[in-house]
Design an enzyme around this catalytic site. Sequence first.
Site, PDB file in Angstrom:
ATOM      1  N   GLU A 121      26.507  47.319  54.195  1.00  0.00           N
ATOM      2  CA  GLU A 121      26.316  46.874  52.809  1.00  0.00           C
ATOM      3  C   GLU A 121      24.922  46.286  52.581  1.00  0.00           C
ATOM      4  OE1 GLU A 121      29.666  44.407  51.753  1.00  0.00           O
ATOM      5  OE2 GLU A 121      31.063  46.093  51.914  1.00  0.00           O
ATOM      6  N   HIS A 159      31.253  39.221  45.221  1.00  0.00           N
ATOM      7  CA  HIS A 159      31.654  40.093  46.333  1.00  0.00           C
ATOM      8  C   HIS A 159      31.042  39.540  47.605  1.00  0.00           C
ATOM      9  CE1 HIS A 159      32.043  43.559  49.019  1.00  0.00           C
ATOM     10  NE2 HIS A 159      30.786  43.303  49.361  1.00  0.00           N
ATOM     11  N   TYR A 206      32.886  50.763  46.959  1.00  0.00           N
ATOM     12  CA  TYR A 206      34.309  50.492  46.775  1.00  0.00           C
ATOM     13  C   TYR A 206      35.173  51.686  47.187  1.00  0.00           C
ATOM     14  CZ  TYR A 206      33.599  45.987  44.399  1.00  0.00           C
ATOM     15  OH  TYR A 206      33.293  44.670  44.107  1.00  0.00           O
ATOM     16  N   ARG A 239      33.361  34.486  53.403  1.00  0.00           N
ATOM     17  CA  ARG A 239      34.709  34.838  52.927  1.00  0.00           C
ATOM     18  C   ARG A 239      35.519  33.565  52.642  1.00  0.00           C
ATOM     19  NH1 ARG A 239      35.796  40.017  51.115  1.00  0.00           N
ATOM     20  NH2 ARG A 239      37.993  39.616  51.554  1.00  0.00           N
ATOM     21  N   ASN A 289      36.232  38.313  39.363  1.00  0.00           N
ATOM     22  CA  ASN A 289      36.342  37.244  40.360  1.00  0.00           C
ATOM     23  C   ASN A 289      34.972  36.790  40.875  1.00  0.00           C
ATOM     24  OD1 ASN A 289      35.758  39.426  41.928  1.00  0.00           O
ATOM     25  ND2 ASN A 289      37.692  39.469  43.043  1.00  0.00           N
ATOM     26  N   THR A 328      40.916  37.232  46.742  1.00  0.00           N
ATOM     27  CA  THR A 328      40.565  38.160  45.669  1.00  0.00           C
ATOM     28  C   THR A 328      41.088  37.718  44.298  1.00  0.00           C
ATOM     29  OG1 THR A 328      40.783  39.883  47.347  1.00  0.00           O
ATOM     30  CG2 THR A 328      40.551  40.624  45.069  1.00  0.00           C
ATOM     31  N   LYS A 374      28.729  38.930  40.548  1.00  0.00           N
ATOM     32  CA  LYS A 374      29.223  39.987  39.660  1.00  0.00           C
ATOM     33  C   LYS A 374      28.862  39.730  38.184  1.00  0.00           C
ATOM     34  CE  LYS A 374      33.051  41.400  42.696  1.00  0.00           C
ATOM     35  NZ  LYS A 374      34.506  41.718  42.772  1.00  0.00           N
ATOM     36  N   PHE A 413      43.514  50.677  39.399  1.00  0.00           N
ATOM     37  CA  PHE A 413      42.605  49.737  38.735  1.00  0.00           C
ATOM     38  C   PHE A 413      41.129  50.062  38.978  1.00  0.00           C
ATOM     39  CE2 PHE A 413      41.559  47.654  42.661  1.00  0.00           C
ATOM     40  CZ  PHE A 413      42.734  47.618  43.404  1.00  0.00           C
ATOM     41  N   ARG A 427      35.754  31.236  44.013  1.00  0.00           N
ATOM     42  CA  ARG A 427      36.713  31.853  43.076  1.00  0.00           C
ATOM     43  C   ARG A 427      37.723  30.835  42.581  1.00  0.00           C
ATOM     44  NH1 ARG A 427      37.494  37.406  46.665  1.00  0.00           N
ATOM     45  NH2 ARG A 427      35.986  38.718  45.565  1.00  0.00           N
TER      46      ARG A 427
HETATM   47  P1  IDP Z   1      37.556  41.401  47.872  1.00  0.00           P
HETATM   48  O1  IDP Z   1      36.482  41.457  46.813  1.00  0.00           O
HETATM   49  O2  IDP Z   1      38.260  40.094  47.874  1.00  0.00           O
HETATM   50  O3  IDP Z   1      37.046  41.808  49.247  1.00  0.00           O
HETATM   51  P2  IDP Z   1      38.824  44.054  47.720  1.00  0.00           P
HETATM   52  O4  IDP Z   1      40.233  44.309  48.161  1.00  0.00           O
HETATM   53  O5  IDP Z   1      37.726  44.548  48.620  1.00  0.00           O
HETATM   54  O6  IDP Z   1      38.682  42.480  47.455  1.00  0.00           O
HETATM   55  O7  IDP Z   1      38.665  44.702  46.277  1.00  0.00           O
HETATM   56  C1  IDP Z   1      37.388  44.892  45.691  1.00  0.00           C
HETATM   57  C2  IDP Z   1      37.412  44.365  44.270  1.00  0.00           C
HETATM   58  O8  IDP Z   1      38.292  45.173  43.490  1.00  0.00           O
HETATM   59  C3  IDP Z   1      37.939  42.940  44.111  1.00  0.00           C
HETATM   60  O9  IDP Z   1      36.964  41.944  44.333  1.00  0.00           O
HETATM   61  C4  IDP Z   1      38.418  42.943  42.676  1.00  0.00           C
HETATM   62  O10 IDP Z   1      37.313  42.774  41.778  1.00  0.00           O
HETATM   63  C5  IDP Z   1      38.966  44.358  42.530  1.00  0.00           C
HETATM   64  N1  IDP Z   1      40.406  44.392  42.812  1.00  0.00           N
HETATM   65  C6  IDP Z   1      41.002  44.453  44.034  1.00  0.00           C
HETATM   66  N2  IDP Z   1      42.338  44.473  43.925  1.00  0.00           N
HETATM   67  C7  IDP Z   1      42.594  44.446  42.595  1.00  0.00           C
HETATM   68  C8  IDP Z   1      43.820  44.467  41.826  1.00  0.00           C
HETATM   69  O11 IDP Z   1      44.935  44.501  42.358  1.00  0.00           O
HETATM   70  N3  IDP Z   1      43.673  44.428  40.471  1.00  0.00           N
HETATM   71  C9  IDP Z   1      42.452  44.368  39.853  1.00  0.00           C
HETATM   72  N4  IDP Z   1      41.289  44.357  40.531  1.00  0.00           N
HETATM   73  C10 IDP Z   1      41.361  44.390  41.884  1.00  0.00           C
HETATM   74 MG    MG Z   2      36.300  43.650  49.844  1.00  0.00          MG
END
Ligand code: IDP
Ligand code: MG
Length: 160
Positions: free
Chosen positions: A132, A121, A55, A91, A118, A97, A15, A63, A108
């Site tokens: 993807e 992805h 997304y 993962r 973070n 996350t 990212k 957010f 992370r």
């Molecule tokens: P992941 O990247 O761990 O799979 P996802 O739930 O798929 O997490 O969410 C996609 C991205 O959206 C996350 O990597 C993060 O950058 C952002 N994100 C997810 N949940 C939150 C939140 O509660 N606050 C702020 N950003 C979030």
């Molecule tokens: Mg995800």
Amino acid sequence: MKFDGIHEKTLVLIKPDAVQRGLVGEIIKRFETKGLKVVGLKMMRLGDAVLREHYAHIASKPFYPSVEKFMMSSPVVALCLEGLEVVDAVRLVMGITKSRAAVAGSIRGDLAMGYGCNVIHGSDTVENAQAEVARFFKPDEILDYDKGEYLHVYSDDERV
Ligand code: IDP
Ligand code: MG
């Protein structure tokens, strides 16, 4: 494109925060030392349309606008990684996350503090990984090649 056995594939995005902080090499190194094979690699800028598709599962969250803005704030590095059960392996190596709560030793956990910021992805299921990889790479950008090191990464029964 093969997605079974040691040819399972997953999509990783390094990212904008990691690109800006000079962590691209460190993150790729962690996947290489884990024993994963890089079969696709490119730097790219993401647009709002591809991000809304990528997304879709968070597009209605409050957010989401900040996630979209962040993901467009600088180029990202897209990686396609290959290996046995690679989706789950990536993962695990990524960590959860919310980076500041991610376990030490994970990417992370070691390299980030943010929720949105973070650093990485990774696809969450084999099915999503297929979609993807196809979203970010053309078929001829995925390279099929032998890696001699696999003799020391997998045992004979795993290397099918
Ligand atoms: P992941 O990247 O761990 O799979 P996802 O739930 O798929 O997490 O969410 C996609 C991205 O959206 C996350 O990597 C993060 O950058 C952002 N994100 C997810 N949940 C939150 C939140 O509660 N606050 C702020 N950003 C979030
Ligand atoms: Mg995800």
